[in-house]
Design a protein around this motif. Sequence first.
Motif, short mmCIF file in Angstrom:
data_model
loop_
_atom_site.label_atom_id
_atom_site.label_comp_id
_atom_site.label_asym_id
_atom_site.label_seq_id
_atom_site.Cartn_x
_atom_site.Cartn_y
_atom_site.Cartn_z
N TYR A 1 128.93 147.96 -60.55
CA TYR A 1 129.00 149.28 -59.92
C TYR A 1 128.10 149.31 -58.70
O TYR A 1 126.91 149.02 -58.78
N ASP A 2 128.66 149.66 -57.56
CA ASP A 2 127.88 149.82 -56.33
C ASP A 2 127.90 151.29 -55.95
O ASP A 2 128.93 151.96 -56.02
N GLU A 3 126.73 151.78 -55.54
CA GLU A 3 126.61 153.21 -55.30
C GLU A 3 127.29 153.67 -54.02
O GLU A 3 127.58 154.86 -53.85
N ALA B 1 133.19 151.37 -53.42
CA ALA B 1 133.99 151.38 -54.64
C ALA B 1 134.56 149.99 -54.91
O ALA B 1 134.49 149.08 -54.08
N GLU B 2 135.15 149.86 -56.11
CA GLU B 2 135.67 148.56 -56.54
C GLU B 2 136.74 148.02 -55.59
O GLU B 2 136.88 146.81 -55.41
N ALA C 1 126.72 150.22 -65.20
CA ALA C 1 128.00 149.81 -64.65
C ALA C 1 129.00 150.95 -64.57
O ALA C 1 130.00 150.86 -63.83
N GLY D 1 128.02 153.95 -63.60
CA GLY D 1 127.44 154.93 -62.68
C GLY D 1 126.65 156.00 -63.39
O GLY D 1 126.36 157.05 -62.79
N SER E 1 123.23 149.11 -61.15
CA SER E 1 123.95 149.39 -59.91
C SER E 1 123.30 148.67 -58.73
O SER E 1 122.11 148.36 -58.73
#
Length: 860
Positions: free
Chosen positions: A403-405, A408-409, A543, A545, A800
Amino acid sequence: MGTRPTDRRLTPAGEVVMGVEEEFHLVDLESRSAVPRVPELLDELQALDGEAFAPELKPSIIETNSQPTSDLADLRTDLVRLRGMLANIADSHGLGVVGAGSVPLIDGSAEGITPSPRYERMRDEYQMLAFEQQICGTQVHVDVPDRDAAVAVMQHSAPWLPVLLALSSSSPFWKNEDTGYASSRTLAWHRWPTAGPPAPLRDAADYDALIADLLASGTMSDPGMVYFDMRPSAHQATVEVRICDASPSVDGVVLIAGLSRALVRHGVRAHVEGRPMPQYRPELLRAASWRAARSGLEGDLVDVPGRDLVPPSRAVRLMLEHLADDLDEAGDRDVVEELALEALARGSSAARQRQRANRNGNLEAVVDMLLAETRGAPDSPVDAPVSETVAPVLLGDYAPPAYDEAVAEDGTVRPAYSWLISTLERIGPPGLLVHEKSRDAEQRARGMVFPQADDDERLFPLDLVPRLITPGEWETLTEGLIQRARTCEALLQDLHGERACLHDGVLPEDALRWLPQPHETAMNLHPGAVRALVSGLDLVCDAAGEWKILEDNLRIPSGIGYAMADRRVVRSVLPELQAPNGVLDADEGPAMLREALLACAPPAAGHDPVLVLVTEGTTDSAHFEHRMLAEEMGVPLLTPGDLRAVAGMITVAATGRPIDVIYRRIDEEVLFSAPDAEGVPLGDPVRDAVRTGRLTLANAPGNGLVDDKGVYPFISSLTEYYFGEKATLAAVPTWSCADPEQREYVLSHLDQLVTKPVDGYGGQGIVVGPYASSHELDEVAAAVRAHPAAFVAQETIRISTHPTFTGTTLEPRVVDLRAFVVLAPTPTVLPTPLTRVAPADSLVVNSSRGGGSKDTWILR
């Protein structure tokens, strides 16, 4: 000069007609310099539309006059039409058109004036002022019912005009040099004796008397030379807003026009309703204009009504709130607010010009950019979305592991980050590298270091890409953090008192490495004393969020000062980054901390408690923070040797004044063993002063009892035990090795878990199973078997990541968040959370282990 006349004279509730004058530089397309060739174009332009084009004082500058309209969309269409006509004719002569307050390059031949009896008289009378008038502005004319209303509008609008200047600032360069100002045009303009903020006037008769006096004094040669930032028109029933630089962007002009009309509507309504005119010192109005000219949208602005410096995003928001009803009645609110937010996200034209100059190393590139923006070219960064204008250089190969803040995927930028990533893409890697050099210089100037064993002057690592926390997230975090801090405080009070949690089996005694004894300082605080006044609670996003509590720091948590310093450095070196709706002010943290510390003064302190911050000294790696917080709170920064034990009290050795509260940023054992100014060990005197209610130590000694990670697995259940509440924030799943069953699980899953010593800090002793070698796992297994109560293990969650600049691109890096809670006088989360960043391929964020930090923006 002036827009085309109109006979509309309407009430505030009806349509209000407006028009715009735009001034443009003509530049030679080969040299990119301003050239005096307006006379060549004028006949052709006036043949197309005789009323739309007019010469100016300088023969390199031409003016356009829009059709009167009551609709912003129609105004935009007409501005585009006039710009297109001008650009097409200019093209045929090998010329280009630049909409900006100044143009960086000026041909020597452009220093003359346009032949005209009026202009020649101005040249003879004003000399240098006329020669250097190589500047362009945007003027907005708005209808008013009468001239008395126009004067009232001037008075009611005066405090807001500098915000319009900041929004339009586009003249950083003058004759090949960076002036250091966002609007150097304002400096040149304000040299004229009749230029500047509107004079404090009562009505039209008062205005006319002023003009008569100025004419009689010889200060100006005709009424048209009244150059106030706002004035009644000399020949129409309109009021003119004159403070703004010319704009390369049509949308920038539309924004100024919409805000100007709202100001006029507001002032007319106030006049009709008989409201008194506001009174502001002319010096303050002029200072606010100077500040806007200096800062643009990249530095603080003066909030004239509030008499304070505020970030530009706040200044714009205050103006939008002030004019909300007027924008609504005009039907302009949605358009104006959208354009205002875009302007803040984009930054001023002045800042973009500097970025282009830094990136390309020459001013010709700046002129090329202005030519494209003025014409509204498809690749203009002003009038087209970033996705159409800038290749995603920074995010080209961005691939977060979980998960990146911000991303998005599917690789798209999350909505909250779109404006930020757009701004960073425009700056680009070369620009960010330049800003990093400025960052290092700024940190050195501030002494912002975090020494390591091999580097006494190591700068505190700071990535320039800020982290965003949405209002909804912060609301949830605030509730959960306060609940967590209250639970830790209740547990400390219980363990130093009745120990009900042990008797009731909620907390096993094996989870504690020790229990306080009657002779210890921690057992002898004065009644009502808060033990964990300042908590530093570490959180991570998993993961999914979701926020989770990772650790509790209750002894001497650090990071508040570094969080504040991060904000100041980023604001200083990257002023083009401004959150559209503003962020919570980190600078409020010290005042809140001071209030909390003074609220915990002992009963004997009286009405004026003495607060000091005690540090071990320059040998402490966090000494920068100690010094900064002491300065910000306005309290002495002392070492143990600066104290003196006298008659049951601890005093300031230099003054003899008794101390009521010590903000302890020194380990308790070090404090107790250190000698005072007379060589007397401080241990017993400090303990006596605390016991007798003459001194408060914040935080209290003995907080490590709950700070230890062995207690961590039980905090959530203790929340329900003490308060009957479910924990708002989940905790990272944790196993206590003191429990035989849990210990066996840990030993059989060491390669999947994170093992931590319960008394560790700074990342010391942590073993991350999935990244550990067989030898490391064998060593930790032996240590757990030998001393089970000394270890806990936590689930290895996918923490994250956040975009972090690495010199050429943005790459994902693991981040956590340390938030600070104070429990007095009311439980509060300080607006100073510290985001910590792990090195590449690491989960450990601690500065002592190579971690860095980010500025954390809590969005409003």
